[in-house]
Design a protein around this motif. Structure first.
Motif, short mmCIF file in Angstrom:
data_model
loop_
_atom_site.label_atom_id
_atom_site.label_comp_id
_atom_site.label_asym_id
_atom_site.label_seq_id
_atom_site.Cartn_x
_atom_site.Cartn_y
_atom_site.Cartn_z
N SER A 108 2.59 6.34 -3.21
CA SER A 108 3.35 6.98 -2.19
C SER A 108 3.10 8.43 -1.84
O SER A 108 3.88 9.01 -1.04
CB SER A 108 4.64 7.49 -3.64
N CYS A 109 2.16 9.00 -1.99
CA CYS A 109 1.41 10.14 -1.42
C CYS A 109 1.15 9.92 -0.02
O CYS A 109 1.06 10.82 0.80
CB CYS A 109 0.30 10.83 -2.49
N LEU A 110 1.09 8.56 0.38
CA LEU A 110 0.60 8.35 1.46
C LEU A 110 1.84 8.17 2.48
O LEU A 110 2.69 7.61 2.09
CB LEU A 110 -0.21 7.20 1.97
N THR A 111 1.82 8.85 3.69
CA THR A 111 2.88 8.46 4.89
C THR A 111 2.65 7.34 5.57
O THR A 111 1.39 6.86 5.70
CB THR A 111 3.08 9.71 5.63
N LEU A 121 0.77 -1.16 0.07
CA LEU A 121 -0.13 -0.08 -0.03
C LEU A 121 0.76 1.30 0.03
O LEU A 121 0.53 2.26 -0.52
CB LEU A 121 -0.98 0.07 1.14
N LEU A 122 1.87 1.29 0.95
CA LEU A 122 2.73 2.47 0.82
C LEU A 122 3.50 2.38 -0.28
O LEU A 122 3.87 3.61 -0.99
CB LEU A 122 3.70 2.43 1.94
N GLN A 123 3.87 1.43 -0.92
CA GLN A 123 4.82 1.45 -2.37
C GLN A 123 3.70 2.06 -3.39
O GLN A 123 4.12 2.71 -4.25
CB GLN A 123 5.21 0.36 -2.66
N GLU A 151 2.63 7.00 8.67
CA GLU A 151 1.67 7.64 9.71
C GLU A 151 0.33 7.75 9.46
O GLU A 151 -0.59 7.33 10.31
CB GLU A 151 2.26 9.10 10.31
N GLU A 152 0.13 7.98 8.15
CA GLU A 152 -1.17 8.12 7.76
C GLU A 152 -2.08 6.61 7.66
O GLU A 152 -3.16 6.49 8.16
CB GLU A 152 -1.59 8.90 6.39
N VAL A 153 -1.16 5.84 7.07
CA VAL A 153 -1.60 4.61 7.10
C VAL A 153 -1.77 4.02 8.41
O VAL A 153 -2.95 3.33 8.69
CB VAL A 153 -0.77 3.65 6.02
N THR A 154 -0.89 4.24 9.26
CA THR A 154 -1.11 3.71 10.55
C THR A 154 -2.39 4.32 11.27
O THR A 154 -3.26 3.45 11.95
CB THR A 154 0.18 3.94 11.49
N ASN A 155 -2.68 5.33 11.21
CA ASN A 155 -3.71 6.11 11.63
C ASN A 155 -4.97 5.46 11.06
O ASN A 155 -6.04 5.23 11.63
CB ASN A 155 -3.53 7.56 11.57
N PHE A 156 -5.14 5.17 9.69
CA PHE A 156 -6.19 4.69 9.27
C PHE A 156 -6.51 3.29 9.68
O PHE A 156 -7.65 2.89 9.84
CB PHE A 156 -6.08 4.77 7.70
N ILE A 157 -5.46 2.54 9.83
CA ILE A 157 -5.54 1.10 10.21
C ILE A 157 -6.47 1.20 11.91
O ILE A 157 -7.13 0.33 12.23
CB ILE A 157 -4.16 0.49 10.40
#
Length: 312
Positions: A51-54, A46-48, A56-62
């Motif tokens: 690339s616009c997502l950081t 998902l991060l790859q 930290e943003e992915v972690t917060n979404f999870i």
């Protein structure tokens, strides 16, 4: 209950816990590790790909997803917006899991008021529900006792009383298995879309009040109120029947233990009585021997006194 029996039960429970820990660890640990690797792989891709997502943003979404799931939200566009886990019907269903101590845990009160109300509600509701289940179970138990006596009289000429009791318990368990596990599981298979083994697993977990909450019926049912009312009735009858089965098994095992203890005490008394009788016989023989020796000595003394000087 004697201290030795309690100590033995504690030891057996400890051994059973260790066995359970070993088996569950062996069966589930590898699966958990595979799920962790899969999650990390999905997160990395998902991060790859975005690339616009950081990170930290992915972690917060999870975290937001986990929080919503723990709150009981169904994360599905078709149902998330038009259903509530806290409408009246669902709240009644939740209340039933509280007072019956099933406690699925799929939803739980998150407000201060809800958590505060839960404490006195459960303190009053659990004993009240227990009395109701005890009453239902008592009536079932009385019916079973009558049937048991009838069957024991009918089978008394063919089998022993203990064998008749075992047969009655087997019949009781088979009725429970068929009408409260297998048939309801077939209904869950049809209405919930679960596999049959999952339906049986759910039925067992519910009726033993384990209540993991990994499977909960009525989440996507169109006729949720009627369906959950039927499930509520199934709760009460099934829990009462399970209590009757456990009581019958407990009574049977207790009777076996009492009979074994009584037989042991009788053997001990008999052994002590045999030893006592043998001791009394030995004492009587010894007294008789001593009396004979004393009598011989007295006779010898008399003969010596009656001897003439020439004879002496």
């Amino acid at each position: 209950m004697k201290a030795k029996v309690v100590a033995l039960l504690c030891f057996l429970n400890l051994c059973w816990l260790l066995i359970g820990g070993g088996v569950f660890s062996a069966l589930e640990w590898q699966h958990e590790s595979a799920e962790r690797v899969s999650f990390e792989d999905t997160r990395s891709r998902l991060l790859q790909n975005y690339s616009c997502l950081t990170e930290e943003e992915v972690t917060n979404f999870i975290r937001a997803i986990v929080t919503a799931t723990n709150a009981g939200l169904t994360l599905d566009n078709s149902t998330a917006s038009d259903t509530s886990n806290w409408d009246f019907g669902n709240s009644v269903f939740f209340s039933s899991t509280v007072i019956s101590t099933i406690g699925y845990g799929h939803i739980s009160p998150s407000t201060y008021g809800g958590q505060a109300f839960l404490v006195p509600y459960a303190l009053i509701g659990i004993p009240l529900c227990g009395l109701m289940l005890n009453g239902i179970g008592e009536n079932i138990g009385n019916f079973i006792t009558k049937k048991k006596e009838q069957y024991k009289k009918r089978w008394s000429k063919k089998v022993s009383d203990r064998t008749a009791e075992v047969l009655v318990m087997l019949i009781l368990f088979l009725l429970f298995l068929v009408f409260l596990v297998l048939i309801p599981s077939a209904i869950f298979l049809a209405l919930e879309g679960w596999s049959y083994h999952i339906s049986i697993y759910y039925s067992f977990v519910t009726l033993t009040t384990i209540g993991f909450g990994d499977y909960v019926p009525g989440q996507n049912s169109a006729q949720r109120v009627v369906y959950r009312l039927a499930i509520l009735c199934w709760f009460m009858i099934g829990l009462s029947w399970m209590a009757v089965i456990l009581n019958q098994v407990s009574t049977f095992l207790t009777d076996i233990g009492v009979k074994a203890q009584t037989a042991r005490e009788e053997r001990k008394k008999k052994k002590e009585g045999d030893v006592g009788e043998e001791g009394e016989e030995n004492k009587a023989a010894e007294d008789e021997e001593n009396w004979g020796s004393t009598k011989s000595a007295k006779q010898s003394n008399v003969e010596l006194r009656n001897m003439t000087p020439i004879e002496s």
